[in-house]
Scaffold this active site. Structure first.
Site, PDB file in Angstrom:
ATOM      1  N   ASN A  89      71.214 120.568  25.252  1.00 20.88           N
ATOM      2  CA  ASN A  89      69.852 120.324  25.732  1.00 20.88           C
ATOM      3  C   ASN A  89      69.338 121.405  26.664  1.00 20.88           C
ATOM      4  OD1 ASN A  89      67.482 118.459  26.534  1.00 20.88           O
ATOM      5  ND2 ASN A  89      68.506 118.823  28.490  1.00 20.88           N
ATOM      6  N   TYR A 156      59.905 131.626  23.522  1.00 21.37           N
ATOM      7  CA  TYR A 156      60.377 130.236  23.515  1.00 21.37           C
ATOM      8  C   TYR A 156      60.314 129.661  22.108  1.00 21.37           C
ATOM      9  CZ  TYR A 156      60.475 125.231  24.522  1.00 21.37           C
ATOM     10  OH  TYR A 156      60.789 123.876  24.535  1.00 21.37           O
ATOM     11  N   ALA A 158      60.268 131.264  19.254  1.00 21.23           N
ATOM     12  CA  ALA A 158      61.247 131.938  18.397  1.00 21.23           C
ATOM     13  C   ALA A 158      62.658 131.422  18.662  1.00 21.23           C
ATOM     14  CB  ALA A 158      61.179 133.445  18.624  1.00 21.23           C
TER      15      ALA A 158
END
Length: 250
Positions: A89, A156, A158
């Site tokens: 995460n 971000y 990509a």
């Protein structure tokens, strides 16, 4: 009895926002949860103190550093037992910047925070899952992986596209060893991420275009993560669940 009673779960970036909701969700379902944090030390300590003794383990960790991730997984195993579920995460936008002005070091940092951290987490967890012949990984992508995100979020977007593709590739690679790999792609979720990087006007405009008419909650994402990690999803792998209230349908 919870769905994850007796299991050990490892979550990166678990002290705030979506990560915290994921950690707390697994704990409610009976799991022992080790989670990493970087800048949220106080919140991490509060989570551990509020949980039953031995239920949560907080580990300070820079998830972009190979040795740090390896050590965090080792500590989780030693303290809580073999890990059967991993949730990658950790991530972030860092700051908005147009491509023409984008410094290479910032680009590399965004890739490291989102994509490299996911790779390192998966790689560190896989050996024990392969040995056990079972396991579940859930990776955190984003709606930005589909639509490029907001202005100034190219790196971000990509990196999250990379996470999405990595999940599918890894699912093919380890499926035969009893390991499932899936992902979630949240849209607008009401967390500190958007408090920092999105305007109130922009968020309201997104809500107005969303069929369910609200921002998502961290718990909305956590519910999908727990489902993907559970036996209820035993025939799902390489899947990405879109969590955006109907804003984008694929």
């Amino acid at each position: 009895m919870g769905r994850f009673e007796g299991q050990t779960v490892f979550v990166t970036g678990g002290a705030s926002g979506i990560g915290r909701a994921v950690v707390e969700g697994f704990a409610r379902e009976g799991a022992r949860v080790a989670f990493t944090y970087a800048a949220s030390g106080e919140a991490a300590r509060e989570m551990v103190e509020a949980a039953p003794q031995g239920a949560l383990l907080a580990i300070e960790c820079d998830a972009t550093r190979e040795e740090a991730v390896t050590d965090a997984v080792r500590r989780a195993n030693e303290a809580l037992g073999p890990i059967s579920v991993g949730v990658a995460n950790a991530g972030g936008l860092l700051r908005r910047c147009k491509v023409v002005d984008f410094p290479l070091d910032l680009w590399n940092e965004v890739m490291a925070v989102n994509l490299t951290s996911t790779f390192l987490t998966a790689r560190a967890l896989l050996p024990q899952m392969i040995e056990a012949g079972r396991g579940a990984l859930v990776l955190m992508s984003s709606l930005a992986a589909h639509d490029g995100g907001g202005m100034g979020a190219s790196a971000y977007a990509a990196s999250k596209g990379g996470v999405m593709t990595f999940a599918k590739a890894l699912a093919k690679e380890v499926g035969g060893q009893g390991i499932r790999v899936n992902g979630v792609a949240p849209g607008l979720i009401g967390t500190q991420f958007h408090d920092r990087f999105s305007t109130r006007e922009g968020r309201d405009a997104t809500v107005a275009r969303t069929p369910l008419g609200r921002e998502g909650r961290p718990e909305d994402v956590a519910g999908a993560v727990l489902y993907l990690a559970s036996e209820e999803a035993s025939f799902l792998t390489g899947e990405i669940i879109e969590i955006n209230g109907g804003l984008a349908m694929f």
